[in-house]
Design a protein around this motif. Structure first.
Motif, PDB file in Angstrom:
ATOM      1  N   GLU A  40      -6.806   1.097  -3.345  1.00  0.00           N
ATOM      2  CA  GLU A  40      -6.418  -0.268  -2.936  1.00  0.00           C
ATOM      3  C   GLU A  40      -7.479  -1.313  -3.297  1.00  0.00           C
ATOM      4  N   ASP A  41      -8.072  -1.936  -2.279  1.00  0.00           N
ATOM      5  CA  ASP A  41      -8.913  -3.123  -2.499  1.00  0.00           C
ATOM      6  C   ASP A  41     -10.062  -2.917  -3.485  1.00  0.00           C
ATOM      7  N   ARG A  71      -6.598   6.704  -0.395  1.00  0.00           N
ATOM      8  CA  ARG A  71      -5.986   5.502   0.181  1.00  0.00           C
ATOM      9  C   ARG A  71      -5.026   4.874  -0.815  1.00  0.00           C
ATOM     10  N   LYS A  99      -2.940  -1.415   6.202  1.00  0.00           N
ATOM     11  CA  LYS A  99      -2.117  -2.471   6.833  1.00  0.00           C
ATOM     12  C   LYS A  99      -0.767  -1.981   7.327  1.00  0.00           C
ATOM     13  N   GLU A 118      -4.821  -3.237  10.778  1.00  0.00           N
ATOM     14  CA  GLU A 118      -5.683  -4.331  10.314  1.00  0.00           C
ATOM     15  C   GLU A 118      -4.981  -5.681  10.291  1.00  0.00           C
ATOM     16  N   ASP A 144      -9.884  -7.308   7.390  1.00  0.00           N
ATOM     17  CA  ASP A 144      -8.562  -7.936   7.363  1.00  0.00           C
ATOM     18  C   ASP A 144      -8.186  -8.541   8.712  1.00  0.00           C
TER      19      ASP A 144
HETATM   20 MG    MG Z   1      -8.162  -3.860   3.697  1.00  0.00          MG
END
Ligand code: MG
Ligand code: COA
Length: 275
Positions: A40-41, A71, A99, A118, A144
């Motif tokens: 992800e991020d 993740r 999330k 989050e 977040d």
């Molecule tokens: Mg995040």
């Protein structure tokens, strides 16, 4: 021991970007109890597909005695469907879902899920998320939460207490592990150390991390100290059942159970053994 049972002994869960081959390799020599390979991020948009392939290969080749999670991208991202297809029955121990706001987002990956809480909606639904049969534990997503609520945490995370404790209460209702969020400050090791101990005070069972230099403090804060182990052994030996005085305080059978858990935790340290 079942993988899900081992999760409750995880003190340190280190994120490693799936797009960073050097860090993936490096993680195999570190004392983190769990590695979370991130799609992800931490991964740039144009590297998502390649990162997914790298994460799957990494899981297949194994990470020793540690636990491994991957993740996925968030539910409403353009990458989520590909993640769900690719991660189904993957060789990782867990899939981390970012999330999560509703149990309808929790796909069947064939392996248990760690749900990240989050967002405000995720916090208010944390109880049903934690109780979902595919969910093995919760992870706090502090960056977040702060971004979405306008909370500006103070030096001791003032402002975040309610959010953090909602996550702890939700997971603990179902006896499931819960992991504190990451500390972004890479060079403030004293502040970070205090944050680890604060997380343990709040009732988290471990912490998520972003850098190798954050592992030792998490392992120390979430694992029992030598003094705590010695005291637990002494308490068990002294216990006669019912209420009694022990070293100036009252103990009952619940404290004996707690002491047994302390000793059990000390026996299951993972990262240290292979680190
Ligand atoms: Mg995040
Ligand atoms: N896992 C494994 N190894 C890591 C690591 C990680 N998360 N972060 C850094 N390292 C390694 C580096 O590869 C480097 O090793 P080397 O010197 O042997 O090559 C060493 O540790 C020191 O790294 P450093 O130079 O201090 O880090 P950096 O400035 O290059 O990177 C970050 C800092 C924050 C970008 C990096 O630590 C990182 O990507 N962390 C994870 C981020 C993430 O996954 N975020 C998503 C969840 S919030």
């Amino acid at each position: 021991m079942e993988t899900v049972d081992r999760l409750k002994f995880v003190r340190s869960a280190l994120y490693v970007p799936a797009s960073n081959g050097r860090a993936l390799e490096k993680a195999l020599g570190l004392a983190a109890d769990m590695i979370i390979v991130d799609l992800e991020d931490a991964v740039p948009e144009d590297a998502k597909a390649q990162a997914r392939g790298a994460a799957l290969a990494y899981a297949k080749s194994g990470v020793g005695n540690r636990l491994l999670a991957i993740r996925a991208n968030v539910y409403d991202s353009p990458h989520h469907a590909d993640d769900v297809a690719a991660l189904k029955d993957c060789a990782a121990d867990f899939v981390v879902l970012p999330k999560v706001e509703d149990i309808s987002e929790i796909s069947d990956f064939g392996v248990p899920v760690l749900a990240m809480v989050e967002t405000p909606a995720g916090l208010f639904n944390a109880r049903s998320i934690a109780g979902h049969p595919r969910v093995a534990g919760l992870i706090a997503g502090i960056n977040d939460i702060a971004a979405q609520t306008g909370i500006r945490p103070g030096p001791k995370r003032e402002g975040l207490e309610l959010s953090l404790q909602m996550i702890v209460l939700a997971a603990s209702e179902f006896g499931k592990p819960r992991f504190d969020g990451v500390c972004n400050r890479l060079d403030d090791l004293d502040g970070y150390d205090a944050e680890c101990r604060q997380g343990a005070t709040f009732g988290f069972t471990g912490k998520t991390l972003i850098h190798p230099n954050q592992i030792a403090s998490a392992n120390a804060a979430f694992g029992p100290s030598a003094a705590a182990i010695a005291e637990a052994e002494e308490l068990i030996a002294a216990s006669r059942g019912g209420a009694q005085r022990f070293k100036g305080r009252m103990i009952e059978s619940m404290h004996v159970e707690e002491a047994k858990l302390t000793i059990e935790r000390s026996r299951h340290a993972m990262g240290d053994v292979i680190g």
